[in-house]
Design an enzyme around this catalytic site. Structure first.
Site, PDB file in Angstrom:
ATOM      1  N   ARG A 232      43.335  41.973  27.150  1.00 55.87           N
ATOM      2  CA  ARG A 232      43.848  42.346  28.462  1.00 55.87           C
ATOM      3  C   ARG A 232      43.762  43.864  28.583  1.00 55.87           C
ATOM      4  O   ARG A 232      43.958  44.592  27.615  1.00 55.87           O
ATOM      5  CB  ARG A 232      45.306  41.881  28.642  1.00 55.87           C
ATOM      6  CG  ARG A 232      45.449  40.391  28.908  1.00 55.87           C
ATOM      7  CD  ARG A 232      44.863  40.004  30.252  1.00 55.87           C
ATOM      8  NE  ARG A 232      44.970  38.585  30.546  1.00 55.87           N
ATOM      9  CZ  ARG A 232      44.033  37.692  30.280  1.00 55.87           C
ATOM     10  NH1 ARG A 232      42.929  38.074  29.677  1.00 55.87           N
ATOM     11  NH2 ARG A 232      44.190  36.433  30.608  1.00 55.87           N
ATOM     12  N   GLU A 261      41.829  45.879  38.056  1.00 57.82           N
ATOM     13  CA  GLU A 261      40.572  45.176  38.281  1.00 57.82           C
ATOM     14  C   GLU A 261      40.446  44.816  39.757  1.00 57.82           C
ATOM     15  O   GLU A 261      41.406  44.330  40.354  1.00 57.82           O
ATOM     16  CB  GLU A 261      40.519  43.900  37.427  1.00 57.82           C
ATOM     17  CG  GLU A 261      40.482  44.187  35.938  1.00 57.82           C
ATOM     18  CD  GLU A 261      40.360  42.935  35.077  1.00 57.82           C
ATOM     19  OE1 GLU A 261      40.254  41.822  35.642  1.00 57.82           O
ATOM     20  OE2 GLU A 261      40.344  43.060  33.840  1.00 57.82           O
ATOM     21  N   HIS A 280      35.173  41.481  33.447  1.00 53.72           N
ATOM     22  CA  HIS A 280      36.034  40.382  33.014  1.00 53.72           C
ATOM     23  C   HIS A 280      35.252  39.066  32.975  1.00 53.72           C
ATOM     24  O   HIS A 280      35.629  38.064  33.585  1.00 53.72           O
ATOM     25  CB  HIS A 280      37.230  40.255  33.960  1.00 53.72           C
ATOM     26  CG  HIS A 280      38.418  39.592  33.305  1.00 53.72           C
ATOM     27  ND1 HIS A 280      39.716  39.949  33.582  1.00 53.72           N
ATOM     28  CD2 HIS A 280      38.509  38.601  32.392  1.00 53.72           C
ATOM     29  CE1 HIS A 280      40.557  39.197  32.879  1.00 53.72           C
ATOM     30  NE2 HIS A 280      39.833  38.373  32.140  1.00 53.72           N
TER      31      HIS A 280
END
Length: 325
Positions: A232, A261, A280
């Site tokens: 993360r 993000e 991601h």
């Protein structure tokens, strides 16, 4: 005895999961988006959080009568660990198992890219520049993987198979681990970095791991070391990482996750030549959405039959019960 079909609310951002008809064959399905969720949750048996980046569940959670079971189409569940759900009797499950091997392959790929300087070759090719360089071997290099759950273990096995020496960091220290050998306490991470070539982050986001890699930890890294984060974004203090890269106290970073993000266009990370950025996607291989639905369907059938659910998250710790981190 025939049980009534459970009511399942499927939260998505406009694109429902594939094979939704297969879920509808065993449940009464309600498709909802963020704004529709507050009206859908009361009376719903199951919430399938397909849009795992949504933060609407906490806002929409009813004061009473929430779903009996919430399933996340992701391995991380930190966005669902809000007090009302944690304190409730609602069972929370995740999609552990779908992402393990793809993410391990991604980590190996970034290690190889750094060692063979592939990212520089691509940039030179774009400029039609021929520049010979020497590269590195990965056999004999060392990696410390933070996070000793299924994803971390898959990474350890992949890197070990490539000839690297791998240790781990988790909630508690131990020796003789089948995948890591030695496992150090994450709290003592800074004490075990002086001989590490690759620091790999694959831990869940918890109160204990937030901001784990800060200026203190980065100061203990070798200047030739690289950081790889597939866990993360909030595991890393981004400003401290940028400073370490700018001052050449770290040789590079491969980042698949970020504390914000999408990564903002003005982030200095975009312009750094020894930083690899991906949006991601380290676990998202061809067919991954079908695998996520298959896992949920298997759990849904067990739920309908009154059987034990798989991948039950310990809501106090933030990850699946029985797995070390």
């Amino acid at each position: 005895m025939t049980h009534p079909a459970p009511t399942v609310a499927v939260l998505h951002a406009g694109t429902p999961p594939p094979s939704l008809d297969r879920i509808a064959a065993v449940a009464d399905v309600r498709e909802v988006t963020d704004d529709q969720l507050p009206d859908a949750l009361p009376g719903t048996d199951v919430l399938f959080v397909w849009d795992f980046r949504s933060d609407a569940v906490a806002r929409a959670w009813p004061a009473t009568g929430g779903p009996r079971w919430v399933h996340a189409a992701s391995a991380g569940v930190n966005h669902l660990l809000f007090p009302a759900l944690v304190d409730s009797d609602t069972v929370l499950t995740n999609s552990r198992g779908v992402f393990d091997q793809p993410m391990a392959e991604y980590v190996l790929g970034t290690v190889l890219s750094f060692a063979k300087d592939l990212h520089t070759s691509v940039r030179l090719q774009d400029r039609k520049q021929w520049r010979h360089r020497e590269t590195e071997r990965i056999a004999g290099k060392s990696a410390l993987v933070v996070g000793t759950g299924p994803i971390g273990r898959a990474i350890a096995r992949q890197l070990t198979a490539a000839g690297m020496t791998v240790t781990g960091a988790g909630r508690r220290a131990r020796t003789g681990d089948p995948d890591f050998g030695d496992v150090h306490r994450s709290d003592d991470l800074a004490d075990h970095l002086d001989q590490i070539d690759y620091l790999v982050l694959a831990a869940p986001l918890t109160e204990q791991t937030t901001g784990l890699v800060d200026s203190t930890v980065l100061a203990r890294c070798r200047p030739t070391a690289r950081l790889i984060n597939v866990g993360r974004g909030e595991l890393v203090v981004t400003d401290d990482l940028i400073t370490a890269l700018r001052e050449h106290r770290l040789a590079g970073a491969a980042l698949d996750v970020f504390d914000t993000e999408p990564l903002p266009p003005d982030s200095p990370l975009w312009e750094m030549p020894d930083v690899l950025i991906s949006p991601h996607m380290s676990g998202d291989t061809v067919g991954w959405t079908d695998e996520l639905v298959e896992l949920f369907l298997a759990n849904l059938r067990d739920y309908a039959d009154g059987a034990k659910l798989r991948n039950v998250v310990d809501k106090q710790r933030g990850y699946v019960s029985g797995s070390e981190h």
